[in-house]
Design a protein around this motif. Structure first.
Motif, PDB file in Angstrom:
ATOM      1  N   UNK A 699      21.581  96.907  67.744  1.00 30.94           N
ATOM      2  CA  UNK A 699      20.873  96.144  68.762  1.00 30.94           C
ATOM      3  C   UNK A 699      21.151  94.652  68.612  1.00 30.94           C
ATOM      4  N   UNK A 700      21.502  94.028  69.720  1.00 34.22           N
ATOM      5  CA  UNK A 700      21.524  92.567  69.784  1.00 34.22           C
ATOM      6  C   UNK A 700      20.136  92.074  70.147  1.00 34.22           C
ATOM      7  N   UNK A 701      19.524  92.773  71.099  1.00 34.36           N
ATOM      8  CA  UNK A 701      18.147  92.479  71.495  1.00 34.36           C
ATOM      9  C   UNK A 701      17.635  93.685  72.259  1.00 34.36           C
ATOM     10  N   UNK A 702      16.450  94.188  71.888  1.00 30.37           N
ATOM     11  CA  UNK A 702      15.870  95.322  72.575  1.00 30.37           C
ATOM     12  C   UNK A 702      16.124  96.631  71.864  1.00 30.37           C
ATOM     13  N   UNK A 703      15.672  97.730  72.510  1.00 30.20           N
ATOM     14  CA  UNK A 703      15.710  99.035  71.849  1.00 30.20           C
ATOM     15  C   UNK A 703      16.329 100.097  72.754  1.00 30.20           C
ATOM     16  N   UNK A 704      16.974 101.066  72.109  1.00 31.17           N
ATOM     17  CA  UNK A 704      17.367 102.306  72.751  1.00 31.17           C
ATOM     18  C   UNK A 704      16.307 103.359  72.465  1.00 31.17           C
ATOM     19  N   UNK A 705      16.362 104.491  73.160  1.00 32.53           N
ATOM     20  CA  UNK A 705      15.385 105.552  72.923  1.00 32.53           C
ATOM     21  C   UNK A 705      15.487 106.047  71.475  1.00 32.53           C
ATOM     22  N   UNK A 706      14.405 106.582  70.976  1.00 31.51           N
ATOM     23  CA  UNK A 706      14.324 106.970  69.564  1.00 31.51           C
ATOM     24  C   UNK A 706      15.330 108.048  69.179  1.00 31.51           C
ATOM     25  N   UNK A 707      15.736 108.871  70.132  1.00 29.87           N
ATOM     26  CA  UNK A 707      16.660 109.959  69.791  1.00 29.87           C
ATOM     27  C   UNK A 707      18.129 109.547  69.905  1.00 29.87           C
ATOM     28  N   UNK A 708      18.405 108.269  70.096  1.00 30.49           N
ATOM     29  CA  UNK A 708      19.790 107.800  70.178  1.00 30.49           C
ATOM     30  C   UNK A 708      20.431 107.830  68.799  1.00 30.49           C
ATOM     31  N   UNK A 709      21.588 108.445  68.648  1.00 31.75           N
ATOM     32  CA  UNK A 709      22.250 108.451  67.337  1.00 31.75           C
ATOM     33  C   UNK A 709      22.709 107.047  66.953  1.00 31.75           C
ATOM     34  N   UNK A 710      22.833 106.812  65.676  1.00 32.72           N
ATOM     35  CA  UNK A 710      23.312 105.499  65.206  1.00 32.72           C
ATOM     36  C   UNK A 710      24.815 105.370  65.369  1.00 32.72           C
ATOM     37  N   UNK A 711      25.506 106.506  65.452  1.00 30.34           N
ATOM     38  CA  UNK A 711      26.941 106.475  65.716  1.00 30.34           C
ATOM     39  C   UNK A 711      27.336 107.765  66.417  1.00 30.34           C
ATOM     40  N   UNK A 712      28.400 107.654  67.235  1.00 30.52           N
ATOM     41  CA  UNK A 712      28.906 108.819  67.959  1.00 30.52           C
ATOM     42  C   UNK A 712      30.278 108.457  68.508  1.00 30.52           C
ATOM     43  N   UNK A 713      30.936 109.446  69.054  1.00 30.37           N
ATOM     44  CA  UNK A 713      32.276 109.221  69.580  1.00 30.37           C
ATOM     45  C   UNK A 713      32.223 108.408  70.878  1.00 30.37           C
ATOM     46  N   UNK A 714      33.357 107.817  71.188  1.00 28.77           N
ATOM     47  CA  UNK A 714      33.452 107.149  72.474  1.00 28.77           C
ATOM     48  C   UNK A 714      33.192 108.102  73.614  1.00 28.77           C
ATOM     49  N   UNK A 715      33.650 109.343  73.462  1.00 27.28           N
ATOM     50  CA  UNK A 715      33.407 110.351  74.483  1.00 27.28           C
ATOM     51  C   UNK A 715      31.907 110.567  74.685  1.00 27.28           C
ATOM     52  N   UNK A 716      31.148 110.577  73.599  1.00 25.57           N
ATOM     53  CA  UNK A 716      29.700 110.770  73.696  1.00 25.57           C
ATOM     54  C   UNK A 716      29.059 109.618  74.465  1.00 25.57           C
TER      55      UNK A 716
END
Length: 740
Positions: A699-716
């Motif tokens: 995060x630069x600023x703000x939040x993603x939903x709690x179930x967002x993975x910390x890493x994933x493929x570009x395809x994801x």
């Protein structure tokens, strides 16, 4: 008896329907000529452009679009039969560069008047030469010694074609050029085209328009002596019922000229599309003496088969590598602070020094002192033209302030407005004849100032010399070059009446010359083009300046739409975007510091707020976000821009994504105008990533939903997307994705 249609080339006596195969040696070249078909062909970056010499020795377009194979058939150029007695062959046959004559009714590229009153001009092929990525074709009037060298260049990386003309008078008498275009672009015949272009006004620039192309003519232009806020010299033409950001055929172009200009988009009687652009013929007249030449501006054109989003990215890459003075690898723009909103005209050494300390504390890299430092400049009524340091405000000159700024690890920039003069100035009192004027007529003021006639050599020398002196005696790294009004009474009484309209060409040529000389003598100095906001932004001025000021409107919400429109034609590298005070003067709208920063971080970041009014939390947020910006600056300024969700047309959301050239980083910016009825923020689907690379999101600023993975493929990230937690009014969030 005069024959308009001389015998065609012997090889064309038998109609030829296809382009002959190209030799393997020619395939390696971007430009080649087939002697049998008399077709010129340019190939680069998945684009083919072809035209040829037809049966009446005129240049006729053949093809412009997605690359075709070297041995694919292309139609041979051949005049079309007349459609009726009112629509003769010269009118319905497409032309690369047409003189006004021989029964031509569409927009001509060149119109002249000879001393004997003749105004007929028909241009026929004479010869050509190919020098690497540049082609020069010489055409000539069928009777008189008026020659035109048509220049073509093609950029191997983008397929963008540059076109311009050099008109030479080899007759024994002067001729009057009344209209001179750089080029005419011809598109495949169809009825399903739409035109995009940019309009605006002061504080409301860069509004993207779209309309169907119908029979008749649409004219984009400026008659103001400069590029203007009202229209910008860029166009894009899409084909199909539902073109979008990432799909469909798009032809686009941009004119490199900072004076009065004109682009005509025309659909003729047979539904052929022509786009002609160059000098604006309004009030235009250039007397060309025997042996003299007139060179037109350059008109650049490109093609994309992946929608207008890719068209923008192609144009951005071209600007970064081929247009900007630091190309092909321009330096990232520094984070700047400008003092205007804090002090306006009331600048002095103590006040500017205090602001510099505050700016340095949040990570600013360049401190710029704005208007008010020179002459008797206390407001906008006096002082312009008197470029000496005001001793009341700076008793010891600029050096102590510059030294202070340097001690804070920032470089120093200064505001100037070289092309203007106040009537209340020593310069005007000494040289009232130096301004554009018609003798005996009123001199219309704008912002209490008049326009110096830069076409005059003495005025040009004065402007260059005071700027050279300023840069030679001070450690100045940057000039904010302003231009705060348009022309009026564009007279040049010091020259003969027949020569006065040359002011439209010579003024802009001298402007470019001053900028070029200053850059050559002071290579470390960078320059911004500002004209009451976005009034002088074009590919001409960008050859000599490093950045531009898109608008005086710095309202963070308005800027989303302004910046969206700007990026259709120009790279975010040059798009200065300031964080200013809230509520702002434009709309009295209140937004958070974070909202204002993230809006500005989509371009070249600056701060223009009155730091004397900030509290500790404001400074802390600014410092954090400036540091974050420096981590994504290269990607934002030099990467590929994807406009994922447009802020136009009342959209409640806006989303942009920038992807680095190596696809190892992406920066995502999301904005919400207002939540309604408890709906969640729409899911965001990224684009342009490497599908097989794993990206970590932070995060630069703000939040993603709690179930967002910390890493994933570009395809994801592109297929599944991300859910951003935004709710409320004028909310924002930003994230970075880094390859692991």
């Amino acid at each position: 008896m005069l024959h308009r249609h001389p015998l065609r080339h012997a090889a064309l006596l038998i109609p030829i329907a296809i382009l002959a195969a190209v030799s393997s040696a020619q395939k390696a070249d971007s430009i080649h000529y087939d002697e049998h078909t008399r077709i010129f062909r340019m190939d680069a970056a998945d684009v083919t452009y072809a035209f040829g010499v037809n049966n009446v020795e005129e240049l006729e377009p053949v093809y412009w679009g997605r690359a075709v194979a070297a041995n694919d058939p292309l139609p041979a150029p051949h005049t079309m039969p007349e459609a009726s007695s009112n629509d003769s062959a010269p009118t319905v046959t497409p032309k690369e560069y047409a003189g006004w004559g021989g029964g031509l009714y569409p927009e001509p590229a060149l119109k002249v008047t000879f001393p004997d009153g003749n105004r007929d001009l028909v241009l026929h092929y004479v010869s050509h030469k190919i020098n690497g990525d540049e082609l020069i074709i010489t055409v000539k009037d069928i009777e008189r010694a008026v020659f035109v060298d048509l220049h073509y260049s093609i950029d191997p990386a983008t397929g963008i074609i540059g076109r311009w003309a050099v008109i030479e008078n080899k007759t024994s008498t002067p001729i009057m050029i009344e209209a001179a275009a750089a080029a005419t672009w011809n598109l495949p015949r169809d009825t399903d085209y739409s035109l995009r272009y940019l309009t605006g006004r002061w504080a409301g620039e860069w509004q993207l328009q779209k309309q169907a192309i119908l029979p008749g003519e649409t004219v984009l232009q400026s008659k103001r002596g400069s590029t203007s806020h009202q229209n910008n010299p860029w166009f894009a033409i899409e084909r199909g019922e539902h073109p979008d950001e990432e799909s469909g055929d798009v032809w686009f172009g941009a004119l490199a000229w900072s004076g009065s200009w004109r682009i005509s988009v025309e659909q003729d009687q047979l539904q052929q599309i022509r786009v002609t652009g160059g000098f604006n013929p309004f009030d235009f007249g250039y007397k060309l003496a025997p042996g003299k030449q007139l060179e037109t501006p350059k008109f650049f054109g490109g093609y994309s088969h992946e929608g207008i989003g890719e068209a923008s990215r192609i144009l951005h890459r071209f600007e970064l590598t081929k247009v900007l003075p630091q190309g092909p690898m321009p330096k990232p723009r520094p984070v700047i602070y400008n003092s205007w909103e804090a002090t306006e005209f009331h600048v002095d050494e103590p006040g500017q020094s205090a602001l510099a300390e505050k700016a340095a504390s949040i990570g600013v890299e360049r401190f710029i002192m704005d208007d008010g430092w020179f002459g008797q400049r206390k407001d906008d009524h006096a002082g312009l033209g008197d470029w000496y340091v005001n001793k009341e405000k700076f008793p010891n000159g600029l050096k102590p302030l510059i030294d202070k700024v340097h001690s804070l690890n920032m470089d120093f920039g200064l505001w100037v407005e070289p092309e203007m003069v106040n009537p209340d100035s020593d310069l005007y009192r000494k040289h009232p004849d130096w301004v554009l004027n018609f003798p005996g007529r009123p001199r219309t003021e704008g912002r209490n100032q008049l326009v110096l006639n830069l076409a005059r050599k003495d005025v040009r020398d004065y402007v260059y010399n005071f700027l050279d002196d300023l840069l030679s005696h001070n450690q100045i790294a940057f000039l904010k070059w302003d231009y705060n009004r348009n022309w009026s009474e564009p007279g040049w009484p010091a020259v003969a009446p027949d020569d006065q309209k040359e002011v439209y060409v010579e003024y802009t040529r001298n402007l470019y010359g001053i900028l070029a000389e200053l850059r050559a003598k002071h290579p470390g100095v960078e320059i911004e083009s500002c004209a009451s906001g976005g009034g002088r932004v074009d590919l001409g001025i960008l050859r000599y300046t490093d950045e531009v000021w898109p608008s005086d409107n710095t309202d963070a919400f308005d800027r989303l739409r302004i910046q969206d429109g700007f990026t259709y034609a120009y790279t975010p590298e040059v798009m200065m975007a300031w964080v200013t005070d809230s509520p702002g003067w434009t709309n009295n709208r209140t937004t958070s510091v974070a909202y204002r920063f993230l809006s500005s971080m989509q371009g070249s970041l600056g701060v223009g707020a009155n730091l004397n009014k900030w509290g500790p939390e404001d400074f802390a947020t600014a410092k954090q976000l400036i540091e974050a910006y420096k981590g994504i600056r290269e990607t934002v300024q030099h990467g590929s821009l994807y406009r994922l969700v447009s802020p136009r047309d009342g959209s409640e959301t806006s989303v942009t994504e920038s992807v680095s050239s190596d696809k190892k980083q992406a920066a995502l910016f999301t904005f919400l105008h207002s939540s309604t009825m408890n709906y969640p923020y729409p899911r965001v689907f990224l684009r342009g990533l490497d599908p097989k690379t794993t990206y970590a999101v932070t995060s630069i600023y703000g939040r993603l939903s709690k179930d967002t993975p910390t890493s994933a493929s570009g395809s994801y990230w592109m297929s599944h997307g991300v859910d951003v937690e935004l709710k409320g009014d004028f909310q924002t969030a930003a994230f970075r994705f880094d390859a692991k």
